[in-house]
Design an enzyme around this catalytic site. Structure first.
Site, PDB file in Angstrom:
ATOM      1  N   HIS A  69       0.783  -1.243  -0.105  1.00  0.00           N
ATOM      2  CA  HIS A  69       0.061   0.161   0.003  1.00  0.00           C
ATOM      3  C   HIS A  69       0.871   1.107  -0.052  1.00  0.00           C
ATOM      4  O   HIS A  69       1.564   1.642   0.978  1.00  0.00           O
ATOM      5  CB  HIS A  69      -0.930  -0.043   1.331  1.00  0.00           C
ATOM      6  N   HIS A 185      -9.117 -10.593  -2.043  1.00  0.00           N
ATOM      7  CA  HIS A 185      -8.989 -10.092  -0.408  1.00  0.00           C
ATOM      8  C   HIS A 185     -10.233 -11.106   0.244  1.00  0.00           C
ATOM      9  O   HIS A 185     -11.306 -10.623   0.141  1.00  0.00           O
ATOM     10  CB  HIS A 185      -9.250  -8.695   0.076  1.00  0.00           C
ATOM     11  N   HIS A 238      -3.018 -12.707   1.327  1.00  0.00           N
ATOM     12  CA  HIS A 238      -2.914 -12.647   2.625  1.00  0.00           C
ATOM     13  C   HIS A 238      -3.734 -13.946   3.371  1.00  0.00           C
ATOM     14  O   HIS A 238      -4.603 -13.633   4.296  1.00  0.00           O
ATOM     15  CB  HIS A 238      -3.013 -11.402   3.477  1.00  0.00           C
ATOM     16  N   ASP A 311       1.897  -7.076   2.509  1.00  0.00           N
ATOM     17  CA  ASP A 311       0.593  -6.235   2.944  1.00  0.00           C
ATOM     18  C   ASP A 311       1.109  -5.028   3.762  1.00  0.00           C
ATOM     19  O   ASP A 311       0.580  -4.625   4.861  1.00  0.00           O
ATOM     20  CB  ASP A 311      -0.433  -7.116   3.770  1.00  0.00           C
TER      21      ASP A 311
HETATM   22  O1  DOR Z   1      -4.901  -4.587   7.487  1.00  0.00           O
HETATM   23  C1  DOR Z   1      -5.037  -4.129   6.352  1.00  0.00           C
HETATM   24  N1  DOR Z   1      -4.734  -2.734   5.811  1.00  0.00           N
HETATM   25  N2  DOR Z   1      -5.688  -5.063   5.654  1.00  0.00           N
HETATM   26  C2  DOR Z   1      -5.980  -4.502   4.437  1.00  0.00           C
HETATM   27  O2  DOR Z   1      -6.673  -5.387   3.563  1.00  0.00           O
HETATM   28  C3  DOR Z   1      -5.995  -3.199   4.073  1.00  0.00           C
HETATM   29  C4  DOR Z   1      -4.910  -2.489   4.684  1.00  0.00           C
HETATM   30  C5  DOR Z   1      -4.825  -1.120   4.321  1.00  0.00           C
HETATM   31  O3  DOR Z   1      -5.004  -0.630   3.413  1.00  0.00           O
HETATM   32  O4  DOR Z   1      -4.579  -0.527   5.326  1.00  0.00           O
END
Ligand code: DOR
Length: 438
Positions: A69, A185, A238, A311
């Protein structure tokens, strides 16, 4: 190898063990003009060549993260393409797949193009995962063909699963026609919504609403059935429960075109971590009990789970300062993934590197077989995307020292084994002796 002296202006990686999909051998590596030009024992540097010491180190193809991300556009206070890429380089990565849950989401050609453009000056290759549905809302398909034409090879609504089986089937039919992969997901909202941690003994004791393992497993089972039906490639993001791993194991034996990843926190932490109500341990899917952790480790060991993906989910301190049930889920991953894999899995180093490099490169369509430049092999003529790592180095995670713009690692103060010494991206040493060069 002919002339064993590196020509002027080149770079020599000296004294390491080269580890790639083809095997393992003691060798020096010479790099020039972005490519490996020689691999062999006893190579020497010519005048003006940069020499990088790889004594005691593994020289591996650069790592590839299927699940990053980067938060740009929209949440630049958490991370940017530039800061996330620097963190990735320090973690040994030479490519990341940027997730589409940005603001606006990566569901249009303009949005995808903007991240690809930002990625052009980054210290890693920035590939983009396009959204499956418009606004990741699960209702209308995103313009997948248009995004595929920009080079998008993987699509996901990550952050949420595609809830409707009918929509997912339709998306898979498009994906099969386009030759792209859908990454899911796996989380059924009707079972998960309102939960903040794994539903089990710890959630009952702590009084925190739970997310059952079932929320993941029903979608894994559903998507395996859909992949079988449509013959489209599905990648499961994940994975976190024993039953999910079992479902994938059986489906693979039956020839379903599925791949899967696991994140380091799902093989190193359990739901007991939530006992302090510290939101640093809040993540989606949630941390699970030890039996699930053991199953994820076993799945990585036997190849049921194809890849380790970070992740990496940066969040600024003010949002993680909220009470556990209100704080956003997610934790940093790029700078600790390799060390957690070495420390936590107990697997041979070549297997660890495969899980982090050539396997994810191939799932992302970034490998040589797909016309890409990631995942090796390390041989004359190949692109010089390389990670030089010391598998025995011990270090203690200091959140303040991370390159990410955010600080939300749950591993602060932990001593880990395995550290990146140098990273080369397209021949450029972007990390030298553990320090970012730009
Ligand atoms: O823990 C998570 N954070 N799982 C996700 O699927 C999205 C991610 C996020 O974008 O912060």
């Amino acid at each position: 190898m002919g002339d064993r002296t590196a020509p002027t202006g080149t770079l020599l990686i000296r004294g390491g063990t080269v580890v790639d999909a083809t095997g393992e051998r003691r060798a020096d590596v010479v790099v020039a003009d972005g490519r490996v030009v020689a691999v062999g024992e006893g190579l020497t540097a010519g005048p003006g060549a940069t020499v990088l010491d790889a004594g005691g180190c593994v020289v591996a193809p650069g790592l590839v993260d299927l699940h990053t991300h980067l938060r740009q556009p929209g949440s630049e206070e958490s991370e940017t393409v530039e800061t996330g890429s620097r963190a990735a380089s320090l973690g040994g990565f030479t490519a990341v797949v940027a997730m589409p849950n940005t603001n606006p989401p990566l569901d249009s050609a303009d949005a995808v193009r903007s991240v690809l453009d930002l990625g052009r000056s980054a210290t890693v290759e920035v590939a983009v995962a396009g959204a499956i549905t418009v606004a990741r809302a699960g209702e209308r398909l995103a313009p997948m063909a248009e995004l595929a034409a920009l080079g998008v090879r993987i699509f996901t609504d990550d952050g949420a699963g595609v809830q409707s089986a009918g929509m997912m089937r339709c998306a898979l039919e498009y994906a099969a026609a386009l030759g792209v992969t859908l990454a899911q997901h796996c989380e059924d909202a009707s079972l998960a919504d309102g939960g903040a941690m794994h539903e089990g003994a710890w959630s009952s004791r702590l009084g925190v609403p739970g997310i059952p393992g079932l929320a993941e497993e029903v979608m894994v089972a559903r998507d395996l059935a859909l992949a079988r039906e449509t013959a489209a490639r599905v990648h499961l993001l994940h994975l976190s429960t024993a039953r999910s791993v079992d479902l994938v194991r059986v489906a693979k034996v039956q020839g379903v075109p599925v791949t899967a990843e696991a994140a380091p926190h799902h093989f190193t932490l359990t739901d007991a971590s939530a006992a302090t109500y510290d939101p640093l341990f809040k993540v989606n899917p949630p941390l699970r009990p030890q039996a699930d952790v053991d199953a994820v480790v076993a799945g990585l060991a036997d190849g049921t789970i194809d890849a380790i993906a970070t992740d990496h989910a940066p969040h600024p301190p003010e949002s993680k300062d909220l009470p556990f049930d209100l704080a956003p889920p997610g934790m940093l991953g790029l700078e600790t993934a390799l060390a957690l894999a070495i420390t936590g899995l107990g697997l041979p180093i070549r297997q660890v590197v495969g899980l982090l490099s050539w396997r994810p490169a191939s799932i992302a369509g970034l490998d040589a077989g797909a016309g890409g430049e990631q995942g090796g092999p390390i041989a004359a003529g190949c692109p010089a995307n390389l990670c030089v790592l010391d598998p025995a180095a011990r270090w203690t995670v200091d959140p303040a020292a991370l390159a990410s713009r955010s600080r939300n690692t749950p591993y602060g103060g932990r001593t880990l084994t395995g550290r990146v010494r140098h990273t080369l991206f397209r021949g450029e040493p972007v990390v030298v002796d553990g320090r970012a060069q730009r």
